[in-house]
Design an enzyme around this catalytic site. Structure first.
Site, PDB file in Angstrom:
ATOM      1  N   HIS A   1     -50.151  31.488  15.125  1.00 46.72           N
ATOM      2  CA  HIS A   1     -49.928  30.318  13.804  1.00 46.72           C
ATOM      3  C   HIS A   1     -49.895  29.620  15.991  1.00 46.72           C
ATOM      4  O   HIS A   1     -49.963  29.797  16.769  1.00 46.72           O
ATOM      5  CB  HIS A   1     -48.982  29.603  13.931  1.00 46.72           C
ATOM      6  CG  HIS A   1     -47.955  29.703  14.795  1.00 46.72           C
ATOM      7  ND1 HIS A   1     -46.887  31.196  14.184  1.00 46.72           N
ATOM      8  CD2 HIS A   1     -47.031  29.026  15.500  1.00 46.72           C
ATOM      9  CE1 HIS A   1     -45.975  30.915  15.078  1.00 46.72           C
ATOM     10  NE2 HIS A   1     -46.032  29.763  16.060  1.00 46.72           N
TER      11      HIS A   1
ATOM     12  N   GLY B   1     -36.327  18.741  31.906  1.00 42.87           N
ATOM     13  CA  GLY B   1     -37.644  18.468  32.799  1.00 42.87           C
ATOM     14  C   GLY B   1     -38.001  19.968  33.900  1.00 42.87           C
ATOM     15  O   GLY B   1     -38.761  19.741  34.667  1.00 42.87           O
TER      16      GLY B   1
ATOM     17  N   ASP C   1     -29.301  28.988  18.575  1.00 46.75           N
ATOM     18  CA  ASP C   1     -30.895  27.581  18.727  1.00 46.75           C
ATOM     19  C   ASP C   1     -30.356  26.337  17.989  1.00 46.75           C
ATOM     20  O   ASP C   1     -30.022  26.053  16.826  1.00 46.75           O
ATOM     21  CB  ASP C   1     -32.284  28.049  18.256  1.00 46.75           C
ATOM     22  CG  ASP C   1     -32.914  26.838  18.464  1.00 46.75           C
ATOM     23  OD1 ASP C   1     -32.713  26.191  19.321  1.00 46.75           O
ATOM     24  OD2 ASP C   1     -34.341  26.858  17.404  1.00 46.75           O
TER      25      ASP C   1
ATOM     26  N   ARG D   1     -30.096  27.799  23.946  1.00 46.09           N
ATOM     27  CA  ARG D   1     -31.424  27.048  25.802  1.00 46.09           C
ATOM     28  C   ARG D   1     -30.573  26.054  26.213  1.00 46.09           C
ATOM     29  O   ARG D   1     -31.596  24.557  26.519  1.00 46.09           O
ATOM     30  CB  ARG D   1     -32.664  26.468  24.723  1.00 46.09           C
ATOM     31  CG  ARG D   1     -32.608  27.618  23.524  1.00 46.09           C
ATOM     32  CD  ARG D   1     -34.254  27.192  22.424  1.00 46.09           C
ATOM     33  NE  ARG D   1     -34.541  28.657  21.428  1.00 46.09           N
ATOM     34  CZ  ARG D   1     -35.609  27.621  21.073  1.00 46.09           C
ATOM     35  NH1 ARG D   1     -36.091  26.569  20.913  1.00 46.09           N
ATOM     36  NH2 ARG D   1     -35.398  28.585  20.335  1.00 46.09           N
TER      37      ARG D   1
ATOM     38  N   ASP E   1     -45.638  36.788  20.227  1.00 51.04           N
ATOM     39  CA  ASP E   1     -45.165  36.199  19.318  1.00 51.04           C
ATOM     40  C   ASP E   1     -45.164  36.670  17.448  1.00 51.04           C
ATOM     41  O   ASP E   1     -46.860  36.780  17.465  1.00 51.04           O
ATOM     42  CB  ASP E   1     -44.680  34.316  19.387  1.00 51.04           C
ATOM     43  CG  ASP E   1     -44.003  33.840  18.937  1.00 51.04           C
ATOM     44  OD1 ASP E   1     -42.416  33.613  19.006  1.00 51.04           O
ATOM     45  OD2 ASP E   1     -44.325  32.908  18.168  1.00 51.04           O
TER      46      ASP E   1
ATOM     47  N   GLU F   1     -43.024  41.094  19.398  1.00 50.23           N
ATOM     48  CA  GLU F   1     -42.195  40.529  18.760  1.00 50.23           C
ATOM     49  C   GLU F   1     -42.096  41.136  17.496  1.00 50.23           C
ATOM     50  O   GLU F   1     -42.825  40.588  16.524  1.00 50.23           O
ATOM     51  CB  GLU F   1     -42.013  38.714  18.545  1.00 50.23           C
ATOM     52  CG  GLU F   1     -40.598  38.322  17.843  1.00 50.23           C
ATOM     53  CD  GLU F   1     -40.586  36.877  17.672  1.00 50.23           C
ATOM     54  OE1 GLU F   1     -39.857  36.687  17.291  1.00 50.23           O
ATOM     55  OE2 GLU F   1     -41.662  36.367  17.559  1.00 50.23           O
TER      56      GLU F   1
ATOM     57  N   ASN G   1     -35.633  22.099  37.410  1.00 50.84           N
ATOM     58  CA  ASN G   1     -36.072  21.231  37.101  1.00 50.84           C
ATOM     59  C   ASN G   1     -36.701  20.850  39.318  1.00 50.84           C
ATOM     60  O   ASN G   1     -36.331  20.676  39.729  1.00 50.84           O
ATOM     61  CB  ASN G   1     -35.782  19.502  36.971  1.00 50.84           C
ATOM     62  CG  ASN G   1     -36.620  18.243  37.117  1.00 50.84           C
ATOM     63  OD1 ASN G   1     -38.004  19.045  37.506  1.00 50.84           O
ATOM     64  ND2 ASN G   1     -36.390  17.905  36.418  1.00 50.84           N
TER      65      ASN G   1
ATOM     66  N   HIS H   1     -34.177  33.947  23.411  1.00 44.83           N
ATOM     67  CA  HIS H   1     -34.023  32.061  22.836  1.00 44.83           C
ATOM     68  C   HIS H   1     -33.704  31.940  21.577  1.00 44.83           C
ATOM     69  O   HIS H   1     -33.453  30.451  20.785  1.00 44.83           O
ATOM     70  CB  HIS H   1     -35.227  31.543  23.240  1.00 44.83           C
ATOM     71  CG  HIS H   1     -36.011  32.592  22.501  1.00 44.83           C
ATOM     72  ND1 HIS H   1     -36.336  33.369  23.279  1.00 44.83           N
ATOM     73  CD2 HIS H   1     -36.922  31.814  21.644  1.00 44.83           C
ATOM     74  CE1 HIS H   1     -37.825  34.403  22.287  1.00 44.83           C
ATOM     75  NE2 HIS H   1     -37.983  32.307  21.925  1.00 44.83           N
ATOM     76  N   ASP H   2     -33.650  33.235  20.643  1.00 40.09           N
ATOM     77  CA  ASP H   2     -33.599  32.970  19.164  1.00 40.09           C
ATOM     78  C   ASP H   2     -32.094  33.254  18.675  1.00 40.09           C
ATOM     79  O   ASP H   2     -31.889  33.614  17.728  1.00 40.09           O
ATOM     80  CB  ASP H   2     -35.019  34.585  18.563  1.00 40.09           C
ATOM     81  CG  ASP H   2     -35.659  33.383  18.531  1.00 40.09           C
ATOM     82  OD1 ASP H   2     -36.192  32.275  18.658  1.00 40.09           O
ATOM     83  OD2 ASP H   2     -37.219  34.789  18.916  1.00 40.09           O
TER      84      ASP H   2
ATOM     85  N   ARG I   1     -46.850  39.146  26.008  1.00 41.88           N
ATOM     86  CA  ARG I   1     -45.362  39.154  24.506  1.00 41.88           C
ATOM     87  C   ARG I   1     -46.063  37.970  23.859  1.00 41.88           C
ATOM     88  O   ARG I   1     -46.484  37.135  23.787  1.00 41.88           O
ATOM     89  CB  ARG I   1     -43.870  38.720  25.112  1.00 41.88           C
ATOM     90  CG  ARG I   1     -42.842  38.632  23.998  1.00 41.88           C
ATOM     91  CD  ARG I   1     -43.139  37.942  23.388  1.00 41.88           C
ATOM     92  NE  ARG I   1     -41.935  37.548  22.222  1.00 41.88           N
ATOM     93  CZ  ARG I   1     -41.551  36.636  21.375  1.00 41.88           C
ATOM     94  NH1 ARG I   1     -41.844  35.100  21.208  1.00 41.88           N
ATOM     95  NH2 ARG I   1     -39.737  36.285  20.741  1.00 41.88           N
TER      96      ARG I   1
END
Length: 558
Positions: free
Chosen positions: A243, A168, A465, A469, A325, A354, A143, A420-421, A323
């Site tokens: 999406h 933040g 997840d 994270r 998604d 991905e 942050n 992150h997945d 990248r």
């Protein structure tokens, strides 16, 4: 000979131009069936004067097959070719039509690579072969500007992450900690989405032309990109084109106006009004997530909007690629047009899709440069971390993939061990840094482009997840300095030896029921032997005679 297993087709990964002068040829045979394989190759217009037998080497092996490869450099950029299969004294010549017991009399019925047209050669950006990526989840990295904190922002690292909380993190925070990236030694950064959205992860895009105010603005991103470039660090952004978010204005218009909305064909709507019935939206989404309506990328207005966004951020901020998604759920036609637009804006841009599974259809030079290499991830985790695969199985998993792609794709595959997945690497290793270090060492000494997930280098842990994270730890007294030094060492090692980036790869030892491996990375300058023992007990390995001709052959290693 088990000829039923022999396979070759004059396309894709079996016969392709590696560059403007060189063609790679491959053939599959039954495992351990052939003692030698050759390509007979020459110019069809000068066959008698140019035909030669080119020895093929075993590129890879899996449970069922051996995969052989050779390189030919036709002087006139065209080549006719067939194969000589040898099992002891028995020989068979393979043409495009049949198997022969004698050499073909002329090249008419051989396979053909008609001509190396430079525009058709799949050429990923050269810089990616030398890249070492660092993935940043912006909301959790640092942050740097509390003025843009969203309402309800929690003190940094004060709680375990949840799907909806904010801490933040922003772009200024990344700018403030660029010294950390330089000290570590990485030279490329991949950011998860930065564009305006409602969630902390930003995969529900509201505006594809605006940086989320929580992170900063376009000028902040431009400053960050410029500062990264001054340090020799490339920047990759995340594009969510499968999406949008529920707050995307065209979708809001459909929610409001229904059948009368001029945007109703921007989405895949099965029935109106838009609603969720028994957990299933009446419109296509990512998974069944109502907040993420699937975009109709076949619609010309949608296509124009998204392609403009892809070009805009390259031209306005100088980013080095995208990248993509959920890339496997978007049409191939869209990605072909995307590549054309992106490469016109920056011919050196890296296009990373991905895709979690076999990806050859996207890696033919007309769509992506590489994919996120989760099959590599699974193989490494199975062998080093979870120890559910032995050395032989590990080599088979990698061999099958290596044979499935053209070499230039393998050289730039995005090799990650967590993200992150997924759960973090240290957590998957149950806190065992020895396992983690072996996995990372393999990652940095194998084909492809390694990526470090933020915080792994200082010992950050976390489950799936949202646990993966967590906020980055900036209190250096809480850093795992041994782990950080290890990452620095493997990064320097990879950067110092081109053989680890683009040299050939060959397993010397990978046996059934074994937890030990040895392999070579080799180019014209270096021969690098890597030996690993993925067992608590000590072991002695011996490089078997005939597996490699050189000074290490016959060496015993303890």
């Amino acid at each position: 000979m088990f000829l039923e297993a022999v396979y070759h087709r004059p396309r894709k990964n079996w016969s392709y131009a590696y560059n403007g002068t060189t063609v790679h040829l491959r053939i599959r045979t039954k495992k351990d069936d052939m003692t030698a394989v050759y390509a007979l190759a020459g110019d069809k217009y000068m066959w008698d004067h140019t035909m030669e037998y080119v020895p093929m080497t075993k590129l890879a092996t899996d449970e069922l097959f051996d995969y052989w490869e050779c390189e030919v450099t036709p002087p006139y950029r065209r080549v006719k070719y067939g194969f000589l299969l040898q099992q002891g004294h028995e020989k068979r010549w393979m043409t495009e039509y049949d198997f022969l017991t004698e050499p073909p009399r002329n090249p008419d019925r051989l396979f053909e690579y008609p001509f190396i047209n430079p525009v058709d050669v799949f050429q990923p950006p050269a810089w990616v072969k030398d890249a070492i990526f660092y993935q940043i989840f912006p909301e959790r990295f640092a942050n740097g500007d509390t003025r843009n904190d969203p309402e309800g922002t929690l003190p940094w690292g004060s709680a375990d992450p949840t799907p909806s909380c904010f801490f933040g993190g922003d772009l200024q925070g990344v700018i403030d900690h660029l010294d950390h990236l330089s000290k570590l030694g990485v030279n490329a950064v991949y950011f998860t989405p930065l564009f305006k959205a409602t969630t902390n992860h930003k995969y529900d895009t509201e505006d594809y032309f605006q940086i989320d105010p929580q992170f900063g603005d376009k000028d902040t991103l431009k400053k960050l990109v410029d500062l990264c470039h001054e340090r020799g660090i490339r920047v990759l952004l995340d594009a969510v084109f499968n999406h949008s978010g529920r707050t995307f204005p065209p979708f809001v218009d459909v929610l409001k106006n229904g059948e009368k909305s001029k945007y109703k064909d921007w989405f895949h709507i099965r029935s109106l009004p838009l609603e969720v019935v028994d957990g299933i939206p009446t419109y296509d989404t990512f998974a069944f997530e109502p907040l993420m309506p699937k975009l109709n990328t076949e619609h010309p207005d949608v296509k124009e909007y998204l392609l403009k966004a892809a070009e805009y951020w390259i031209r306005e901020t100088g980013i080095d690629g995208w990248r993509l998604d959920v890339a496997n759920e978007v049409s191939h036609q869209f990605w072909r047009e995307f590549r054309r637009v992106v490469k016109q804006a920056n011919p050196d841009a890296y296009i990373l899709g991905e895709v979690w599974h076999e990806s050859s259809i996207w890696l033919e030079g007309d769509q992506f440069d590489a994919v996120m290499n989760y099959p590599f991830t699974n193989a490494v985790l199975d062998f080093f971390i979870h120890q559910i695969a032995d050395a032989e199985k590990f080599s088979f998993m990698l061999g099958k993939q290596l044979a499935g792609y053209p070499r230039q794709a393998s050289e730039v595959m995005f090799n990650l061990l967590d993200s992150h997945d997924t759960a973090r690497l240290l957590t998957q290793a149950d806190g065992d840094k020895r396992k983690m270090k072996l996995a990372v060492l393999f990652q940095f000494t194998y084909f492809g482009t390694p990526c470090i997930y933020y915080g792994d280098e200082v010992g950050l842990d976390g489950g799936h997840d949202p646990g993966c994270r967590k906020c980055m730890e900036w209190d250096e007294t809480k850093h795992d300095k041994d782990l950080f030094a290890f990452y620095q060492t493997v990064i320097r090692l990879r950067q110092a030896h081109a053989a680890l980036r683009t040299g050939t790869f060959k397993f010397l030892t990978a046996e059934k029921n074994s937890r030990q491996i040895a392999y070579l990375r080799e180019d014209d300058q270096d021969t690098i032997l890597v030996v690993m023992n993925n067992d608590k007990a000590g072991h002695t390995l011996r490089c078997l005679s005939g597996m490699h001709s050189g000074p290490i052959c016959g060496t015993t290693m303890s």
